[in-house]
Write a protein that holds these residues in place. Structure first.
Motif, mmCIF file in Angstrom:
data_model
loop_
_atom_site.group_PDB
_atom_site.id
_atom_site.type_symbol
_atom_site.label_atom_id
_atom_site.label_comp_id
_atom_site.label_asym_id
_atom_site.label_seq_id
_atom_site.Cartn_x
_atom_site.Cartn_y
_atom_site.Cartn_z
ATOM 1 N N TYR A 5 0.830 -1.209 0.000
ATOM 2 C CA TYR A 5 0.000 0.000 0.000
ATOM 3 C C TYR A 5 0.866 1.262 0.000
ATOM 4 C CZ TYR A 5 -3.536 3.427 1.333
ATOM 5 O OH TYR A 5 -4.359 4.523 1.359
ATOM 6 N N ALA A 6 1.964 1.231 0.775
ATOM 7 C CA ALA A 6 2.838 2.405 0.881
ATOM 8 C C ALA A 6 3.537 2.712 -0.439
ATOM 9 C CB ALA A 6 3.872 2.186 1.982
ATOM 10 N N LEU A 7 3.790 1.682 -1.225
ATOM 11 C CA LEU A 7 4.502 1.874 -2.497
ATOM 12 C C LEU A 7 3.558 2.147 -3.665
ATOM 13 C CD1 LEU A 7 7.261 -0.889 -2.241
ATOM 14 C CD2 LEU A 7 7.563 1.588 -2.092
ATOM 15 N N LYS A 8 2.287 2.033 -3.433
ATOM 16 C CA LYS A 8 1.319 2.253 -4.498
ATOM 17 C C LYS A 8 1.414 3.681 -5.027
ATOM 18 C CE LYS A 8 -3.588 1.622 -5.611
ATOM 19 N NZ LYS A 8 -4.927 1.239 -5.082
ATOM 20 N N GLY A 9 1.616 3.822 -6.329
ATOM 21 C CA GLY A 9 1.685 5.140 -6.959
ATOM 22 C C GLY A 9 3.044 5.813 -6.907
ATOM 23 N N THR A 10 4.044 5.165 -6.298
ATOM 24 C CA THR A 10 5.372 5.773 -6.215
ATOM 25 C C THR A 10 6.126 5.613 -7.526
ATOM 26 O OG1 THR A 10 6.346 3.734 -5.328
ATOM 27 C CG2 THR A 10 5.552 5.360 -3.742
ATOM 28 N N VAL A 11 7.060 6.518 -7.768
ATOM 29 C CA VAL A 11 7.921 6.444 -8.945
ATOM 30 C C VAL A 11 9.334 6.091 -8.481
ATOM 31 C CG1 VAL A 11 6.534 8.073 -10.274
ATOM 32 C CG2 VAL A 11 8.390 8.930 -8.828
ATOM 33 N N SER A 12 10.245 5.940 -9.438
ATOM 34 C CA SER A 12 11.607 5.504 -9.115
ATOM 35 C C SER A 12 12.285 6.400 -8.087
ATOM 36 C CB SER A 12 12.451 5.438 -10.388
ATOM 37 O OG SER A 12 11.967 4.444 -11.265
ATOM 38 N N SER A 13 12.141 7.706 -8.250
ATOM 39 C CA SER A 13 12.800 8.628 -7.316
ATOM 40 C C SER A 13 12.268 8.446 -5.896
ATOM 41 C CB SER A 13 12.600 10.073 -7.778
ATOM 42 O OG SER A 13 11.210 10.393 -7.873
ATOM 43 N N ASP A 14 10.980 8.149 -5.769
ATOM 44 C CA ASP A 14 10.399 7.916 -4.445
ATOM 45 C C ASP A 14 11.021 6.684 -3.792
ATOM 46 O OD1 ASP A 14 8.620 10.060 -4.829
ATOM 47 O OD2 ASP A 14 7.164 8.755 -5.828
ATOM 48 N N LYS A 15 11.167 5.624 -4.559
ATOM 49 C CA LYS A 15 11.724 4.384 -4.009
ATOM 50 C C LYS A 15 13.192 4.581 -3.644
ATOM 51 C CE LYS A 15 8.603 1.500 -6.764
ATOM 52 N NZ LYS A 15 8.030 2.557 -7.608
ATOM 53 N N ASN A 16 13.932 5.301 -4.486
ATOM 54 C CA ASN A 16 15.327 5.589 -4.158
ATOM 55 C C ASN A 16 15.432 6.379 -2.854
ATOM 56 O OD1 ASN A 16 17.530 4.789 -6.240
ATOM 57 N ND2 ASN A 16 15.813 5.440 -7.524
ATOM 58 N N GLU A 17 14.539 7.326 -2.661
ATOM 59 C CA GLU A 17 14.548 8.143 -1.458
ATOM 60 C C GLU A 17 14.207 7.305 -0.224
ATOM 61 O OE1 GLU A 17 14.875 11.176 1.232
ATOM 62 O OE2 GLU A 17 15.586 11.052 -0.844
ATOM 63 N N ILE A 18 13.257 6.394 -0.350
ATOM 64 C CA ILE A 18 12.893 5.516 0.771
ATOM 65 C C ILE A 18 14.088 4.648 1.166
ATOM 66 C CG2 ILE A 18 11.475 3.530 1.435
ATOM 67 C CD1 ILE A 18 9.229 4.707 -0.309
ATOM 68 N N LEU A 19 14.739 4.072 0.166
ATOM 69 C CA LEU A 19 15.887 3.203 0.448
ATOM 70 C C LEU A 19 17.002 3.965 1.146
ATOM 71 C CD1 LEU A 19 16.120 1.076 -2.842
ATOM 72 C CD2 LEU A 19 15.563 0.240 -0.554
ATOM 73 N N PHE A 20 17.270 5.180 0.666
ATOM 74 C CA PHE A 20 18.407 5.941 1.215
ATOM 75 C C PHE A 20 18.084 6.544 2.578
ATOM 76 C CE2 PHE A 20 21.231 9.653 1.614
ATOM 77 C CZ PHE A 20 22.455 9.023 1.416
ATOM 78 N N LYS A 43 15.604 5.812 4.792
ATOM 79 C CA LYS A 43 15.154 4.907 5.859
ATOM 80 C C LYS A 43 16.095 3.733 6.113
ATOM 81 C CE LYS A 43 10.217 5.941 5.533
ATOM 82 N NZ LYS A 43 8.846 5.371 5.441
ATOM 83 N N PHE A 44 16.843 3.339 5.092
ATOM 84 C CA PHE A 44 17.672 2.148 5.262
ATOM 85 C C PHE A 44 19.143 2.361 4.899
ATOM 86 C CE2 PHE A 44 13.325 0.861 4.049
ATOM 87 C CZ PHE A 44 12.943 0.253 5.228
ATOM 88 N N GLY A 45 19.496 3.594 4.528
ATOM 89 C CA GLY A 45 20.880 3.914 4.216
ATOM 90 C C GLY A 45 21.416 3.184 2.994
ATOM 91 N N ILE A 46 20.523 2.876 2.062
ATOM 92 C CA ILE A 46 20.919 2.122 0.868
ATOM 93 C C ILE A 46 20.916 3.035 -0.354
ATOM 94 C CG2 ILE A 46 20.274 0.250 -0.705
ATOM 95 C CD1 ILE A 46 19.026 -1.189 1.672
ATOM 96 N N ASN A 47 22.074 3.149 -0.995
ATOM 97 C CA ASN A 47 22.163 3.837 -2.280
ATOM 98 C C ASN A 47 21.939 2.795 -3.366
ATOM 99 O OD1 ASN A 47 22.937 5.058 -4.697
ATOM 100 N ND2 ASN A 47 24.570 6.257 -3.744
ATOM 101 N N TYR A 48 20.792 2.863 -4.008
ATOM 102 C CA TYR A 48 20.430 1.817 -4.963
ATOM 103 C C TYR A 48 21.474 1.662 -6.067
ATOM 104 C CZ TYR A 48 17.811 -0.943 -8.355
ATOM 105 O OH TYR A 48 17.433 -1.921 -9.244
ATOM 106 N N ASN A 49 22.134 2.739 -6.434
ATOM 107 C CA ASN A 49 23.145 2.673 -7.493
ATOM 108 C C ASN A 49 24.359 1.841 -7.096
ATOM 109 O OD1 ASN A 49 21.693 4.278 -9.309
ATOM 110 N ND2 ASN A 49 22.493 6.163 -8.405
#
Length: 283
Positions: free
Chosen positions: A178-193, A195-201
């Motif tokens: 539900y939280a990811l519904k409607g998100t775009v790539s930049s949103d997911k990258n921001e969540i990873l970085f 909240k979890f300190g992950i640089n997707y690149n």
């Protein structure tokens, strides 16, 4: 085949030869792999062992079928590309699809214990189905490969974000979805970085780009069959075809995790989609 009164049944066979001068993609997909992943407790969001097994199986298929010029794989799928001039099995779609998918299935099952030594394979055994698609132009084929790699990126970014939210963020699968519904790539990258300190690149390329398998030649002479100048060998000559087959069998099989959407890969290896006359894939 014996010529008997029963031979008329051959007339019911459907002719399914793919058109000449078309690139052929034999795409295989795992059947029921969602259940298989749960049964053997594959790691989330990616299980390196499972991907290595897929790549090892695909490598053996490329070795076995010399008409395959390139294979691209991600998740539980692989696409095997046959040159537009390929004549294997008289270009019959049914034989190409079944031969490649059964060869891949056999390799996957036989090599399972190498990558999952502590998890014996049990019935029902993994199987892969196959289909053939013909593409009339190199550009369309390139677009197909770009589509599959773009799909790899989109799915992996979503899965990486989703499973971090579940495994590290304490959310239920329903809440994460539900939280990811409607998100775009930049949103997911921001969540990873954030909240979890992950640089997707910085995630491993095998997860973000998938895997490319092809025959690598170290010299131009190997590409052109021993001739670097002068008359180009006739690709339709039986002797030249036999030499080409032996050359392919001896070639080094490269397994790489690289970008195949941008032109750089194809500029380095122009012979992969080259013509029988040695022209590059851009011509």
């Amino acid at each position: 085949m014996a010529n008997t009164e029963f031979g008329y049944v051959r007339n019911f066979e459907q002719l399914d030869a793919l058109p000449p001068s078309n690139w052929i993609v034999v795409r295989i997909d795992g059947r029921g792999f969602t259940k298989l992943c749960k049964k053997y407790d594959f790691q989330k969001p990616n299980d390196k062992r499972a991907l290595d097994l897929m790549n090892a199986s695909a490598t053996e298929v490329v070795k076995q079928f010399v008409d395959v010029v390139l294979a691209y794989g991600q998740s539980d799928e692989y696409s095997f590309i046959l040159h537009e001039n390929a004549g294997m099995f008289e270009r019959r779609a049914s034989k190409l699809a079944t031969s490649v998918s059964t060869a891949f299935t056999a390799e996957y099952c036989m090599q399972w214990s190498t990558f999952f030594p502590d998890q014996p394979l049990e019935r029902p055994f993994p199987t892969f189905d196959g289909r053939c698609v013909a593409y009339p132009k190199r550009k369309i084929l390139r677009d197909y490969l770009s589509w599959r790699q773009a799909d790899c990126h989109i799915n992996n970014l979503y899965n990486t974000t989703f499973w971090n939210m579940v495994l590290k963020g304490g959310m239920s699968t329903t809440e994460a979805e539900y939280a990811l519904k409607g998100t775009v790539s930049s949103d997911k990258n921001e969540i990873l970085f954030s909240k979890f300190g992950i640089n997707y690149n910085n995630e491993p390329l095998i997860y973000r780009k998938g895997t490319v398998i092809f025959r690598a030649y170290d010299t131009e002479s190997e590409v052109n069959g021993g001739s670097t100048a002068g008359k180009v060998p006739d690709p339709t000559s039986k002797s030249q075809m036999e030499k080409a087959k032996k050359r392919k069998q001896k070639a080094r099989i490269a397994v790489e995790h690289v970008d195949i959407i941008r032109p750089s890969f194809w500029e380095v290896y122009p012979y992969i989609l080259g013509t029988g006359a040695g022209k590059s894939s851009t011509e």
